[in-house]
Each structure stands twice: as C-alpha cells, then as structure tokens.
Motif scaffolding. Sequence first.
Motif, PDB file in Angstrom:
ATOM      1  N   ASN A  42       9.716  49.812   4.792  1.00 41.16           N
ATOM      2  CA  ASN A  42       9.867  48.932   4.839  1.00 41.16           C
ATOM      3  C   ASN A  42       8.301  48.143   5.126  1.00 41.16           C
ATOM      4  O   ASN A  42       8.645  48.759   6.168  1.00 41.16           O
ATOM      5  N   LYS A 169      18.596  41.881  -0.756  1.00 46.06           N
ATOM      6  CA  LYS A 169      19.510  41.424   0.496  1.00 46.06           C
ATOM      7  C   LYS A 169      20.696  41.439  -0.294  1.00 46.06           C
ATOM      8  O   LYS A 169      20.811  41.434  -1.086  1.00 46.06           O
ATOM      9  N   TRP A 230      19.615  50.873  -1.853  1.00 44.60           N
ATOM     10  CA  TRP A 230      20.222  50.848  -0.082  1.00 44.60           C
ATOM     11  C   TRP A 230      21.869  51.537  -0.177  1.00 44.60           C
ATOM     12  O   TRP A 230      22.564  51.208  -0.929  1.00 44.60           O
ATOM     13  N   GLU A 236      17.355  56.164   6.784  1.00 43.19           N
ATOM     14  CA  GLU A 236      16.393  55.441   5.686  1.00 43.19           C
ATOM     15  C   GLU A 236      15.049  57.050   5.082  1.00 43.19           C
ATOM     16  O   GLU A 236      15.290  57.075   6.275  1.00 43.19           O
ATOM     17  N   ASP A 254      16.862  51.838   1.940  1.00 42.95           N
ATOM     18  CA  ASP A 254      17.950  50.922   3.527  1.00 42.95           C
ATOM     19  C   ASP A 254      18.866  51.336   3.738  1.00 42.95           C
ATOM     20  O   ASP A 254      19.219  51.556   2.054  1.00 42.95           O
ATOM     21  N   SER A 255      19.844  51.653   4.598  1.00 48.99           N
ATOM     22  CA  SER A 255      20.895  52.051   4.534  1.00 48.99           C
ATOM     23  C   SER A 255      21.590  51.139   6.232  1.00 48.99           C
ATOM     24  O   SER A 255      20.931  51.009   7.547  1.00 48.99           O
ATOM     25  N   HIS A 259      20.314  45.327   8.778  1.00 52.43           N
ATOM     26  CA  HIS A 259      19.792  44.334   7.774  1.00 52.43           C
ATOM     27  C   HIS A 259      20.473  43.770   7.274  1.00 52.43           C
ATOM     28  O   HIS A 259      20.013  43.185   6.240  1.00 52.43           O
ATOM     29  N   ARG A 264      15.305  42.125   2.843  1.00 47.64           N
ATOM     30  CA  ARG A 264      14.276  43.152   3.034  1.00 47.64           C
ATOM     31  C   ARG A 264      13.097  43.629   1.750  1.00 47.64           C
ATOM     32  O   ARG A 264      13.654  43.352   0.672  1.00 47.64           O
ATOM     33  N   HIS A 266      10.440  46.187   0.324  1.00 46.97           N
ATOM     34  CA  HIS A 266       9.539  47.811  -0.016  1.00 46.97           C
ATOM     35  C   HIS A 266       8.566  47.610  -0.455  1.00 46.97           C
ATOM     36  O   HIS A 266       8.052  46.748  -1.681  1.00 46.97           O
TER      37      HIS A 266
END
Length: 311
Positions: A42, A169, A230, A236, A254-255, A259, A264, A266
């Motif tokens: 990220n 998101k 995600w 992550e 993402d995990s 967030h 987010r 990347h």
Amino acid sequence: MVLAMKFLPALAGVAGMLLLAGCASTAGSPPAESAKMAVVSNVDCKTFGTKAGMMTARGSAAADPLEIANLLGRPEQDAGGDAEAEADPTVTAAPALSHLPLFSTSEGASRLPAGWQPWTVNRNKLPTQYSLTEVDQRLVLHAQADSSASGLYVPLAQRDAGTLRWMWKTRDIIRSADNGMGQREDAPLRIFVAFEGDRSTLPLRDQLMYEMARITTGREMPYATLMYIWGGRRPEGSVVNNPHTDRVRMIVVDSGTRHTNEWRCHERDLRADYRQAFGADPGKVVAVGIMTDTDNTKSRAESWYGDIALD
C-alpha cells in the motif's frame, strides 16, 4: 458418450471459471498451501493521486471511446445479467486492446466502462452488479454482490509484466470467507492478471485441464493467473494458492477491517510478484480483470474500484 454429454454443461462451467480467474467452487483436491509472503504494497494515496493524474493523461488516448467502439463493433452494454451472459468471454472472444481503459475517463455514470467486457463465472450463478458512479469527485466502478459472482475484464495485446497501479475501497470484509478453502473462497475486491506461457511444460494433470477448457469453451486458458485480493483472515502479503488449481495464486494486499470505508492505493511489480508466487519469470500479460464475489459464502458485499493502470 451419453454420459459425457450429460455432464458437458458442468464441465463448461468449470472450464469457464478456470479460463480467467479460477474462483468458483469446483471438485478436486486442493494444492498444498503456500507459505510464501509477498511485499506489502500500500502506498500513500496523496502520492498516488499525482501518479493517477499522469495515468489519466497517458490513458485518455488509449481509452478513446471511438477507438474502443471500432474495435468492439457494438454499442456499450448496460450492467446486468442479460448483457453479462451474452458477452461471456468463454463463448465469444473479445478484441485485445493495447492499454487498460480508465474508469475516470468514461463518459457518464451508470453504464459499464467502455472497453471492459462482462464475463460470467457460471451461468447458473447470479451476476454481481457493476456500474460507473461518482464518488469523492471521481468516476469509479461500483460493485454490488448478493450471493453472486461475475466480473469485468480487458483482453490485452500481449504486454510485458510491468507495474500495476490501482485504488479501491470496500464497505466491509466478507467475515465468513477464507480464500484458502474452496467452499468459502470469496472476496469483496479482486484484481487478476492473466499471463501467457509454455503449456507443454506443465504437468499432465494441468495439460488435461487446459484441454478440457479448450474443448468445452473453444478458448485457451491463460497459462497462469496472479490475483490481488482484499482478504478477511490472512495477513497482508500472504500468498495463497487457489484451492482448486495451482495455476492461480492470490496475494493478499489488504486484510481485515482496519481500512474499510477508505481508499487504498497499491503499486505492484508484476514480475517480482509472479516470481514470488510461481517461482519463475512471467510471460506476457494477456488480460486484466476485476471481480467482487459472494457466491460461496451466500453473503453481500459493496465495493468500489478506482482507475487501474499497467505501465
């Protein structure tokens, strides 16, 4: 022969799933779980915003609606099940583009983005609903899944494995999902990259699977698929083998819920990630796609995809 014809629709569904993403539930023994860890990727979204502006400037010509319309030879499609079934890439090949069309340069909201093709995981599954909408003063792709699974993809003229950049998101994670278990393998956000390669070097089991896909769908499967997700349970950087085929590897970028409800951003080195996941150098990139799916967990998800660019 009668028995083979009886199960042909099921085989076609399995092959269609494997053709692009390898995400839906199928029978078979899962491959060994990977203990590899990829770099956590990220980046600060303010820094990313500057790069995104450059992406838009470079991508606007590639996403020219007239060029795309000429390639597709048909008008844009509305989001929904009928258009998705008709444009199933396991049935009709879509034209390859030189670049990924950006969502932010599409003309208006509510319709599917130009150049992105709908595809079904399985015609017996409900489709996820996708539409362009304005969020935080930018045009993005809105995904709504309700016990459903389908996606969008862009077939590409063979590209080198460069840098993949995107923003996304989600409203929430899928709390009952586990990407290492076939019956719970769902994700609120996925981006997948399909690679070409020498299929003759694969084990006999994989070659037979590829041949089944070619016979039942009339299309060639990608040699390998790298997927960014995600996740809800794994940390992550985890590299997760798809529970049904080791030709698909997932990287958790993402995990968890820390967030959720925020953008987010990347930036991934595809060559490095492919080496980490598959232990070899990648071939050419032949497609990029997205999918939000909740069919295995019978749950709901709402997510948003910002621009995706491949340098």
